[in-house]
Structure formats: C-alpha cells, structure tokens
Design a protein around this motif. Structure first.
Motif, PDB file in Angstrom:
ATOM      1  N   ASN A 189      15.754 -10.807 -56.844  1.00 36.76           N
ATOM      2  CA  ASN A 189      14.436 -11.431 -56.646  1.00 36.76           C
ATOM      3  C   ASN A 189      13.661 -11.555 -57.951  1.00 36.76           C
ATOM      4  OD1 ASN A 189      14.752 -11.591 -53.911  1.00 36.76           O
ATOM      5  ND2 ASN A 189      13.365  -9.904 -53.405  1.00 36.76           N
ATOM      6  N   ARG A 190      12.818 -12.553 -58.008  1.00 33.88           N
ATOM      7  CA  ARG A 190      11.847 -12.639 -59.109  1.00 33.88           C
ATOM      8  C   ARG A 190      10.622 -13.368 -58.591  1.00 33.88           C
ATOM      9  NH1 ARG A 190      12.317 -17.666 -61.709  1.00 33.88           N
ATOM     10  NH2 ARG A 190      13.964 -18.931 -60.776  1.00 33.88           N
ATOM     11  N   HIS A 191       9.477 -13.096 -59.230  1.00 32.84           N
ATOM     12  CA  HIS A 191       8.270 -13.797 -58.802  1.00 32.84           C
ATOM     13  C   HIS A 191       7.322 -13.947 -59.980  1.00 32.84           C
ATOM     14  CE1 HIS A 191       7.159  -9.494 -58.125  1.00 32.84           C
ATOM     15  NE2 HIS A 191       6.060  -9.902 -58.743  1.00 32.84           N
ATOM     16  N   THR A 192       6.359 -14.810 -59.811  1.00 33.59           N
ATOM     17  CA  THR A 192       5.379 -15.054 -60.856  1.00 33.59           C
ATOM     18  C   THR A 192       4.508 -13.805 -61.049  1.00 33.59           C
ATOM     19  OG1 THR A 192       5.301 -17.342 -60.124  1.00 33.59           O
ATOM     20  CG2 THR A 192       3.488 -16.606 -61.533  1.00 33.59           C
ATOM     21  N   PRO A 193       4.366 -13.329 -62.287  1.00 32.52           N
ATOM     22  CA  PRO A 193       3.467 -12.184 -62.513  1.00 32.52           C
ATOM     23  C   PRO A 193       2.065 -12.504 -62.008  1.00 32.52           C
ATOM     24  CG  PRO A 193       4.744 -12.682 -64.490  1.00 32.52           C
ATOM     25  CD  PRO A 193       5.006 -13.802 -63.522  1.00 32.52           C
ATOM     26  N   GLY A 194       1.467 -11.565 -61.307  1.00 36.28           N
ATOM     27  CA  GLY A 194       0.131 -11.793 -60.752  1.00 36.28           C
ATOM     28  C   GLY A 194       0.162 -12.047 -59.250  1.00 36.28           C
ATOM     29  N   LEU A 195       1.368 -12.313 -58.721  1.00 37.97           N
ATOM     30  CA  LEU A 195       1.486 -12.618 -57.287  1.00 37.97           C
ATOM     31  C   LEU A 195       1.574 -11.338 -56.432  1.00 37.97           C
ATOM     32  CD1 LEU A 195       1.727 -15.186 -55.444  1.00 37.97           C
ATOM     33  CD2 LEU A 195       4.209 -14.939 -55.597  1.00 37.97           C
ATOM     34  N   VAL A 379      -0.100 -18.950 -59.391  1.00 35.50           N
ATOM     35  CA  VAL A 379      -0.183 -17.826 -58.451  1.00 35.50           C
ATOM     36  C   VAL A 379      -0.915 -18.258 -57.182  1.00 35.50           C
ATOM     37  CG1 VAL A 379      -1.306 -15.581 -58.071  1.00 35.50           C
ATOM     38  CG2 VAL A 379       0.043 -15.976 -60.146  1.00 35.50           C
ATOM     39  N   LEU A 380      -2.009 -18.977 -57.365  1.00 39.26           N
ATOM     40  CA  LEU A 380      -2.790 -19.405 -56.198  1.00 39.26           C
ATOM     41  C   LEU A 380      -1.977 -20.364 -55.314  1.00 39.26           C
ATOM     42  CD1 LEU A 380      -5.489 -19.236 -54.763  1.00 39.26           C
ATOM     43  CD2 LEU A 380      -6.327 -21.100 -56.217  1.00 39.26           C
ATOM     44  N   ALA A 381      -1.298 -21.306 -55.936  1.00 35.03           N
ATOM     45  CA  ALA A 381      -0.466 -22.252 -55.171  1.00 35.03           C
ATOM     46  C   ALA A 381       0.616 -21.493 -54.406  1.00 35.03           C
ATOM     47  CB  ALA A 381       0.163 -23.277 -56.114  1.00 35.03           C
ATOM     48  N   GLU A 382       1.214 -20.515 -55.061  1.00 41.44           N
ATOM     49  CA  GLU A 382       2.289 -19.751 -54.405  1.00 41.44           C
ATOM     50  C   GLU A 382       1.742 -18.879 -53.285  1.00 41.44           C
ATOM     51  OE1 GLU A 382       5.542 -19.726 -58.026  1.00 41.44           O
ATOM     52  OE2 GLU A 382       4.356 -17.902 -57.725  1.00 41.44           O
TER      53      GLU A 382
END
Ligand code: ADP
Ligand code: SR1
Ligand code: MG
Length: 417
Positions: A189-195, A379-382
């Motif tokens: 897994n990976r995700h945008t920092p801040g999410l 982050v907001l869009a995600e």
C-alpha cells in the motif's frame, strides 16, 4: 522459438518474417520500433514500417510496475487474446483487431489505434467524449449478457469458465489489491502524505470492511459471465467519435456488476479529481457535470441494452422462454429481469466503492489524482473520493441511480479542509 522479452533492437530480427506484420507495414529493414507501454504489467511496442504502423504487446514474466521480485505467468497473453476474440464477436468494432497471437512468445500483434488517446489522459485534460456512455453501456451489456448463461448453452459456458479459470494469477491480484489491501496496512500500500486522518476512520468502519468482503465473496463465487476484469479509464482509448476497449488480460468469469462498477468508480474518481486540474475554482464545473452524466447514462444505456438482449436473445440455460413467454407469462420474464438488474446494480455499487478506495490506498493509483500538483488539494480530492466510495459500498442496498450524482456533489461540497 523459446520466450525472450523483446526490445526495440531485437524485435525486427525476431518478428521480421511474420506475414501478419510484413503484409501490413512492409519489410523489417525499414521498421522503427518504440516501446510505449505505460501500463502496470506488459511491454507495448509501436512498430512503424514503410506502409503503416502496428502494435506488438508482449507479457513479461513479472509485473512491470514492481519488477522481477513479483513473478507473473506469461499465459496472461493467452487470456487477453481469448478475451479480445470473444469481445470482438460480442460487440463488433469496440476492441482492436488482432492480427497474430504467439502463445510461446506471449505476444499479440494488433491494430494500432490512432489518433486515439487513453481516456484517462483525456479526462485529466477536461475533454468531453459525446459517445462514451452509449459505447460503454452497450459494450458492457453485450459482453456481459452474451458471455453468460443467459445466452450460452451449459456446455459452452462451462468450457469457457474452465478456460478462463486458469487465469487465477490475475484474479489473485484483484482479490488482494482491490478487496483486501486497502482495508489494512498491507505491505504494498501507499498513500498521499497528509491523508492519514481520513484513512484511520475508513479502516475502522466495520460495515465497510464487511461490504468489501461481501464484494470479494461475489467476485470469487458468482461466475456469471466473462469479465473484462480491469475496466478502468486507462483501458479505454478514445477519439471524439470512437471508443476502443483494450487490455482484457484480467478476463475471468465473475459477477455481472464487476466491470460496470469499476467503470463507474473511475468516473467518480475523475469527478473528485477535478479541483486539482481547474485553472480557478469552478472552472471545471461543466466538466464535473459531464462526468456525472456519463455515470448515470452508462447505467441507463447498459440496462436498456441488457433489457433488449433479454427480450431478443435469451437463448441460454437461465430464465428460459419455455417457463415464461412460451406459457403465456411475458410479465414473469419482465419481473425476473427487474430482479436480475437490481442485483447487478447492487453488486456494481459495491465494486465501485472498493475500486475507489484501492486507487487511493493500494498499490495501483490513478493519474487523475496522482497528477494533482498541490499536495493539499490532492489530499482533499482523495478524502472526498474515499468518502463517496465508503457511502456507495455501505449503502448499496438503498442507493438509486439518481442518488449517485447527488451524493458526489454533496460530498464535494461538504468534505472540506
Ligand atoms: P498493460 O497491460 O501493461 O496495462 P496496456 O494494454 O494498457 O498495457 O497498454 C499500455 C499502453 O500502450 C496503453 O496505455 C496505450 O498507450 C498503448 N497501447 C496499448 N494497446 C494499444 C493499441 N492497440 N493501439 C495504440 N496504443 C496502444
Ligand atoms: C500489480 S498490477 C496493478 C493493477 O494494474 C492493473 O492494470 C490492474 O488494475 C491491477 O490491479
Ligand atoms: Mg493497462
């Protein structure tokens, strides 16, 4: 010839005596070869000769995105070839024509789609495609209906199920990456920092984890029809007038709703990504609405075409005419169709929700979101897409078609910084 991964340098020597190529593009002495694969798995070459251009797609013995630490069978080219053959007869003109297949070399020679572009890239640029929902709704209905027991005899169906059942390595990727990994701290897994503040509550939602596992249960056990298996907007190539469906190497027998839900998810991901691509707030409002129209229209066209095929081509082993129309009960057949479509809708919603999650939390992300330059906007869009996916998956028994645009707009407005 034993298998060897092609390179632009070796391709003319290894394939230069194939009539499927030479008859179409001319002799190999003049070939120019470019490797253009931007997918996660395979090599794709454009071969340009003095008389034209052609595509050579070859499987690698591993996953391109990850490298040789994750081996993957070459026979995925065999399943892609067989899926393309079936799709081209079930909805003619909607997939690239295959000119040659070499099982040992795991390669397919096919029509070079030009001036087509990948739909996802076109969506990131904000381009509308007027026929998209019609083409895709029909493609989905024709392939899903004609590949199922609604159309096929028991023998043909089971032989085909057995053939595609051997594509379990690719099913295994979906089973892990789509249905399970997003809901725990999986290695890849990976995700945008801040999410992070949005991920913890999502994973804590027990109803969501149950919904995802119910969706996985359906994917594994409802072998209803031959799926494309990876029907995201990177698997479509488009012009203003045309839509071509590529890359069915994940083809397997599965639930009617799977491809429908995946496609819907990618429209919704694109919808929530728009804030990251507009020149000023609101500049892409018309485009947002166009995406939501595609979302509802693709289901409408799908359901209408499915209904048409139900009435005109129901010649398989399910819901036979001899137990409805032939005994004077046409209404019974209509009632049964309503039940079948309801179940497809509910399944599609579950698949839609999990696909939205895995493209943000899992290994394989989407350019719509990945290309948003501002980290906070991304982050907001995600976060919005995660929430839309969560509600769609957990409320799948209650949501109607008309609810989806309302939900997406509502979340776009209310989930804020
Ligand atoms: P993968 O299986 O690795 O995902 P794809 O089939 O998606 O590979 O192809 C990767 C890329 O190659 C596509 O994004 C597209 O740009 C290009 N491509 C694939 N097939 C064709 C085709 N028939 N005509 C033109 N370009 C193609
Ligand atoms: C490791 S493969 C990751 C993803 O790429 C393919 O296109 C499928 O969507 C798969 O889940
Ligand atoms: Mg691909």
């Amino acid at each position: 010839m034993t298998y060897a991964a092609l390179t632009p340098e070796t391709l003319p020597r290894r394939l230069g005596d194939l009539p499927a190529l030479t008859e179409r593009i001319g002799p190999p002495e003049g070939w120019k070869v470019a490797e253009v694969g931007d997918g996660n798995l395979n090599l794709v070459f454009i071969v340009t000769g003095e008389r034209g251009q052609i595509i050579v797609k070859q499987a690698l013995p591993y996953i391109r995105l990850v490298g040789d630490s994750w081996p993957l069978p070459l026979n995925r080219a065999f399943f892609e070839y067989h899926a393309l053959m079936r799709q081209s007869s079930r909805d003619p003109g909607r997939v690239p024509q295959v000119f040659h297949f070499d099982e040992a070399q795991a390669l397919i020679v096919m029509h070079y789609l030009s001036p087509h572009v990948i739909l996802r890239k076109s969506i990131v640029r904000g381009v509308q495609h007027p026929h998209l929902a019609t083409h895709m709704g029909r493609f989905l209905a024709r392939n899903l209906f004609r590949g199922s027991a609604l159309s096929l005899s028991g023998r043909v169906l089971r032989e085909d199920m057995a053939l595609f059942a051997a594509n379990h390595a690719l099913a295994d990727i979906s089973e892990n990456l789509v249905f399970s990994d997003p809901y725990f701290d999986a290695k890849l897994n990976r995700h945008t920092p801040g999410l992070e503040p949005f991920i913890a509550p999502l994973r804590a939602d027990r109803a969501l984890r149950i919904a995802a596992q119910e969706a996985k249960h359906a994917f594994v056990s409802k072998t209803e029809t031959m799926l494309h298996g990876d029907l995201h907007s990177g698997s479509l190539m488009v012009t203003p007038d045309d839509t071509q469906v590529i890359d069915p190497e994940f083809a397997i027998y599965g639930p009617f709703g799977f491809d429908v839900g995946m496609f819907m998810a990618n429209l919704l991901l694109a919808y929530h990504a728009q804030s990251g691509h507009e020149a000023s707030p609101g500049a892409r409002d018309d485009y947002r609405e166009w995406l939501l129209v595609q979302l509802t229209e693709v289901w409408r066209v799908f359901a209408a075409e499915f209904r048409h095929l139900w009435q005109t081509e129901r010649s398989g082993i399910l819901y036979e005419r001899r137990v409805f129309e032939d005994v004077g009960d046409s209404l019974g057949a209509q009632a049964a169709l309503i039940h079948v479509l309801k179940e497809i809708w509910r399944d599609a919603l579950a698949f839609c929700g999990v696909e939205m999650h895995r493209r943000i939390l899992g290994l394989a992300h989407v350019e719509d979101l990945e290309s948003i330059p501002d980290p906070a906007t991304r982050v907001l869009a995600e976060a919005r897409a995660l929430e839309t996916g969560r509600i769609i998956a957990t409320s799948r028994h209650a949501l109607t078609l008309g609810d989806l645009p309302l939900l997406a707009r509502d979340i776009e407005r209310t989930v804020a910084r």
